[in-house]
Enzyme design. Structure first.
Site, mmCIF file in Angstrom:
data_model
loop_
_atom_site.group_PDB
_atom_site.id
_atom_site.type_symbol
_atom_site.label_atom_id
_atom_site.label_comp_id
_atom_site.label_asym_id
_atom_site.label_seq_id
_atom_site.Cartn_x
_atom_site.Cartn_y
_atom_site.Cartn_z
ATOM 1 N N CYS A 64 0.318 -1.104 -0.008
ATOM 2 C CA CYS A 64 0.337 0.178 0.187
ATOM 3 C C CYS A 64 0.738 1.296 0.065
ATOM 4 O O CYS A 64 1.578 1.250 0.998
ATOM 5 C CB CYS A 64 -0.155 0.110 0.945
ATOM 6 S SG CYS A 64 -2.048 1.597 1.172
ATOM 7 N N CYS A 103 -0.447 3.995 3.043
ATOM 8 C CA CYS A 103 -0.432 3.817 3.804
ATOM 9 C C CYS A 103 1.180 4.062 4.017
ATOM 10 O O CYS A 103 1.810 4.914 4.704
ATOM 11 C CB CYS A 103 -0.589 2.834 4.190
ATOM 12 S SG CYS A 103 -1.979 1.648 3.485
ATOM 13 N N ASP A 104 2.171 3.276 3.077
ATOM 14 C CA ASP A 104 3.080 3.800 3.578
ATOM 15 C C ASP A 104 4.470 4.464 2.975
ATOM 16 O O ASP A 104 5.739 4.265 2.966
ATOM 17 C CB ASP A 104 4.284 1.578 3.618
ATOM 18 C CG ASP A 104 3.121 1.194 4.441
ATOM 19 O OD1 ASP A 104 3.118 1.512 5.873
ATOM 20 O OD2 ASP A 104 3.208 0.106 3.583
#
Ligand code: NDP
Length: 310
Positions: free
Chosen positions: A134, A137-138
């Site tokens: 992701c 997200c990261d």
């Protein structure tokens, strides 16, 4: 025997939320069961730019919250629980969850799909320590760092584009000589000066001490080389989530086959969204599936209750 609910929807992504909204708005006793937060894969989309009606990109989390509020407004009940099994007895579905058993006349499985893993050495060990599925997200953890993106589909192209806004060192590898992605997305990646594309290349191993440090790559003519990377983002497709469903016909990739009413081979069991065998997995398609499934389920329930329009 009468059921607790008219319809139970399993999964709270765009397909499930749309089904919940249509079903509740149609005055049916509707329960949606989601094991985490509503939204599914949409939650991690930063800028969704192809959803009709939104001239400016819409944030996936915001869209999910709005869809959930809309479903609740029409009277859908939404609970957090993990579904373990679906059993059909005498025209009633029994949904076994970790929060008890719920019954209904129809079930819409909108259980979606989860990301596929590469299966190379180091992938599991470094998951959360440089290996990610992701970018939204990261990605921010790897600002201005060198990142590898693996995959040739829409997700890989979209996510590489997102990462290219955080760093000018994005290397994208794909095992074939051109992308599978929609032309518009592939062309955008090709024109992006922060993304270096290497076709005919695969990842063989991910190495490091406490976190990702190096990746072993191999070209289609068998040449292996090691290169430094700070992160590896894997976008190589998804696996349909069908574990809790009864045994229904599926395509070769494991997606559930449904008719044009979204009904499976089990009467009263409908599917919607990414879990369904479909040529095009998009949020708008999932929403359409959810609406059709809710409509079809409503007709079936009328029939079961002897209230069908003749
Ligand atoms: P896809 O299945 O479309 O693509 C997966 C890619 O990963 C393919 O290029 C495939 O290669 C490659 N791949 C698969 N297994 C491996 C492996 N073991 N090693 C290396 N490469 C591998 O998945 P996506 O997640 O990209 O998309 C899923 C669905 O979601 C699609 O229907 C897509 O249209 C949709 N989507 C749409 C978006 C949008 O419209 N903006 C954004 C994201 C997803 P090969 O081509 O050789 O099979």
């Amino acid at each position: 025997m009468t059921a607790d609910k008219d319809i139970i929807i399993i999964g709270g992504g765009p397909a499930g939320l749309t089904a919940a909204q249509y079903s509740a708005r149609g005055n049916l006793k509707t329960l949606m069961i989601e094991e985490m937060a509503s939204g599914g894969q949409v939650l991690v989309i930063n800028d969704l730019e192809n959803f009709p009606g939104f001239k400016e990109p819409v944030n996936g989390m915001q869209l999910s919250q709005d869809m959930e509020e809309q479903a609740l407004k029409f009277g859908a009940e939404i609970i957090t629980a993990s579904v373990k099994k679906i059993i059909k007895k005498d025209n009633i579905f029994h949904i076994e969850t970790d929060s008890g058993v719920f019954t209904s006349y129809a079930v819409i499985a909108a259980t979606g799909a989860k990301h596929k893993k590469l299966g190379v050495k180091g992938e599991v060990e470094f998951s959360g320590r440089g290996v990610s599925y992701c970018a939204t997200c990261d990605g921010p953890f790897f600002k201005n760092r060198k990142v590898l993106v693996i995959g040739g589909g829409d997700a890989a192209c979209d996510e590489a584009t997102y990462l290219s806004k955080l760093t000018d060192k994005v290397v994208m590898i794909h095992r074939k000589e051109r992308f599978r992605a929609q032309k518009a997305l592939a062309e955008r990646v090709a024109a992006n000066k922060n993304i270096e594309i290497r076709f005919n290349t695969e990842c063989r191993e991910i190495k490091g001490a406490a976190k990702v440090e190096k990746v072993v790559l191999e070209t289609s003519d068998g040449k292996q080389y090691e290169e430094d990377f700070d992160a590896v983002f894997v976008f190589i497709g998804s696996i349909p989530q069908t574990q809790v469903l009864p045994d229904v016909p599926k395509d070769d990739a494991g997606y559930v086959i449904a008719d044009c009413n979204m009904e499976t081979a089990v009467k009263g069991l409908f599917v919607a969204g990414d879990v369904r065998a479909t040529p095009f997995r998009q949020i708008i398609v999932a929403c359409g599936d959810g609406a059709i499934a809710a409509h079809s389920a409503a007709l079936l329930i009328d029939e079961l209750k002897g209230q069908q329009y003749k």
